[in-house]
Design a protein around this motif. Structure first.
Motif, PDB file in Angstrom:
ATOM      1  N   SER A   1       0.806  -1.222   0.000  1.00  0.00           N
ATOM      2  CA  SER A   1       0.000   0.000   0.000  1.00  0.00           C
ATOM      3  C   SER A   1       0.838   1.270   0.000  1.00  0.00           C
ATOM      4  O   SER A   1       0.441   2.269   0.584  1.00  0.00           O
ATOM      5  CB  SER A   1      -0.980   0.003   1.179  1.00  0.00           C
ATOM      6  N   LEU A   2       1.982   1.230  -0.634  1.00  0.00           N
ATOM      7  CA  LEU A   2       2.801   2.430  -0.763  1.00  0.00           C
ATOM      8  C   LEU A   2       2.370   3.180  -2.014  1.00  0.00           C
ATOM      9  O   LEU A   2       2.314   2.599  -3.094  1.00  0.00           O
ATOM     10  CB  LEU A   2       4.283   2.066  -0.887  1.00  0.00           C
ATOM     11  N   PRO A   3       2.065   4.466  -1.887  1.00  0.00           N
ATOM     12  CA  PRO A   3       1.712   5.228  -3.077  1.00  0.00           C
ATOM     13  C   PRO A   3       2.925   5.397  -3.995  1.00  0.00           C
ATOM     14  O   PRO A   3       4.062   5.487  -3.530  1.00  0.00           O
ATOM     15  CB  PRO A   3       1.233   6.563  -2.538  1.00  0.00           C
ATOM     16  N   MET A   4       2.646   5.407  -5.302  1.00  0.00           N
ATOM     17  CA  MET A   4       3.691   5.605  -6.298  1.00  0.00           C
ATOM     18  C   MET A   4       3.379   6.845  -7.113  1.00  0.00           C
ATOM     19  O   MET A   4       2.223   7.109  -7.435  1.00  0.00           O
ATOM     20  CB  MET A   4       3.778   4.395  -7.236  1.00  0.00           C
ATOM     21  N   LEU A   5       4.430   7.591  -7.454  1.00  0.00           N
ATOM     22  CA  LEU A   5       4.304   8.774  -8.286  1.00  0.00           C
ATOM     23  C   LEU A   5       5.393   8.721  -9.344  1.00  0.00           C
ATOM     24  O   LEU A   5       6.573   8.617  -9.014  1.00  0.00           O
ATOM     25  CB  LEU A   5       4.450  10.051  -7.453  1.00  0.00           C
ATOM     26  N   GLY A   6       4.979   8.784 -10.601  1.00  0.00           N
ATOM     27  CA  GLY A   6       5.925   8.730 -11.703  1.00  0.00           C
ATOM     28  C   GLY A   6       6.485  10.098 -12.039  1.00  0.00           C
ATOM     29  O   GLY A   6       5.780  11.107 -11.976  1.00  0.00           O
ATOM     30  N   ILE A   7       7.748  10.114 -12.393  1.00  0.00           N
ATOM     31  CA  ILE A   7       8.416  11.298 -12.937  1.00  0.00           C
ATOM     32  C   ILE A   7       8.795  10.895 -14.355  1.00  0.00           C
ATOM     33  O   ILE A   7       9.687  10.067 -14.549  1.00  0.00           O
ATOM     34  CB  ILE A   7       9.667  11.688 -12.113  1.00  0.00           C
ATOM     35  N   THR A   8       8.070  11.425 -15.336  1.00  0.00           N
ATOM     36  CA  THR A   8       8.234  10.965 -16.709  1.00  0.00           C
ATOM     37  C   THR A   8       8.603  12.114 -17.632  1.00  0.00           C
ATOM     38  O   THR A   8       8.447  13.281 -17.291  1.00  0.00           O
ATOM     39  CB  THR A   8       6.947  10.285 -17.227  1.00  0.00           C
ATOM     40  N   GLY A   9       9.047  11.748 -18.796  1.00  0.00           N
ATOM     41  CA  GLY A   9       9.425  12.725 -19.811  1.00  0.00           C
ATOM     42  C   GLY A   9      10.432  12.097 -20.751  1.00  0.00           C
ATOM     43  O   GLY A   9      10.964  11.018 -20.490  1.00  0.00           O
ATOM     44  N   TYR A  10      10.690  12.792 -21.832  1.00  0.00           N
ATOM     45  CA  TYR A  10      11.669  12.312 -22.799  1.00  0.00           C
ATOM     46  C   TYR A  10      13.064  12.282 -22.186  1.00  0.00           C
ATOM     47  O   TYR A  10      13.340  12.984 -21.211  1.00  0.00           O
ATOM     48  CB  TYR A  10      11.705  13.235 -24.028  1.00  0.00           C
ATOM     49  N   SER A  11      13.945  11.514 -22.810  1.00  0.00           N
ATOM     50  CA  SER A  11      15.354  11.527 -22.447  1.00  0.00           C
ATOM     51  C   SER A  11      15.868  12.964 -22.585  1.00  0.00           C
ATOM     52  O   SER A  11      15.556  13.643 -23.559  1.00  0.00           O
ATOM     53  CB  SER A  11      16.122  10.586 -23.383  1.00  0.00           C
ATOM     54  N   GLY A  12      16.583  13.421 -21.592  1.00  0.00           N
ATOM     55  CA  GLY A  12      17.111  14.786 -21.619  1.00  0.00           C
ATOM     56  C   GLY A  12      16.203  15.809 -20.977  1.00  0.00           C
ATOM     57  O   GLY A  12      16.549  16.996 -20.910  1.00  0.00           O
ATOM     58  N   SER A  13      15.038  15.386 -20.475  1.00  0.00           N
ATOM     59  CA  SER A  13      14.117  16.343 -19.853  1.00  0.00           C
ATOM     60  C   SER A  13      14.513  16.679 -18.415  1.00  0.00           C
ATOM     61  O   SER A  13      14.012  17.639 -17.845  1.00  0.00           O
ATOM     62  CB  SER A  13      12.679  15.817 -19.893  1.00  0.00           C
ATOM     63  N   GLY A  14      15.409  15.883 -17.828  1.00  0.00           N
ATOM     64  CA  GLY A  14      15.877  16.187 -16.477  1.00  0.00           C
ATOM     65  C   GLY A  14      15.267  15.326 -15.390  1.00  0.00           C
ATOM     66  O   GLY A  14      15.265  15.727 -14.223  1.00  0.00           O
TER      67      GLY A  14
END
Length: 179
Positions: free
Chosen positions: A6-19
């Motif tokens: 039950s651990l919440p997950m949050l994605g950090i997404t973006g193209y390669s090079g977005s940081g």
């Protein structure tokens, strides 16, 4: 999506090079300072090998062990051989919920988890289409949209946004949060 623990997950997404990695590297201490115990799952398209040929743990893997734990006085790591990729929820379920409040996920952009989508003005690719799981964007230029647009360079503000999201997701303020 939450893990088996039950651990919440949050994605950090973006193209390669977005940081993505740079932002995560700066976010982890900010979130930790807010009292959130953070774990990270990073997806890579490269073959990962933290073991070294000839070392005892490598020799055990080569001998056919499906899992090998390496340990010392300050940390331990488990290496698992798989025949095929494992799911994000399986990976997240490996974290100890007694040590972790939130799992930040780099990559896995197709997974049905809440995400912050990163983009930079100087990128060749345009901002990707926002799917139903994107809860905010983080950019270095202003966007006009219905979702929050965070300044990718204002890491404390991004951390506070994540803290508010976490509190809302969990239904209450985390007892570990610093005041």
């Amino acid at each position: 999506m939450t893990t088996q623990n039950s651990l919440p997950m949050l994605g950090i997404t973006g193209y390669s090079g977005s940081g993505k990695t740079t932002l995560l590297e700066k976010l982890v201490p900010q979130l930790t300072g807010l009292g959130i115990r953070v774990a990270v799952i990073k997806h890579t398209h490269h073959d990962v090998n933290i073991d070294k040929p000839g070392k005892d743990s490598w020799r055990m893997k080569e001998a056919g062990a499906s899992q090998v734990i390496m340990t010392c006085d300050r940390r331990w790591a488990i290496m698992t051989e798989t025949r095929q990729p494992v799911s994000l929820s399986y990976l997240a379920g490996q974290f100890d919920s007694a040590l972790t409040d939130l799992v930040l996920v780099e990559g896995f952009k197709q997974e049905p988890i809440a995400k912050i989508l990163l983009h930079r003005k100087g990128m060749e690719k345009t901002l990707p289409e926002l799917d139903e799981y994107v809860i905010a964007t983080a950019t270095d230029y202003p966007l006009v949209q219905s979702l929050p647009d965070l300044n990718i360079n204002d890491v404390p503000a991004v951390a506070r946004f994540i803290q508010r999201w976490y509190e809302e997701k969990c239904g209450q303020k985390n007892e570990n949060f610093a005041k």
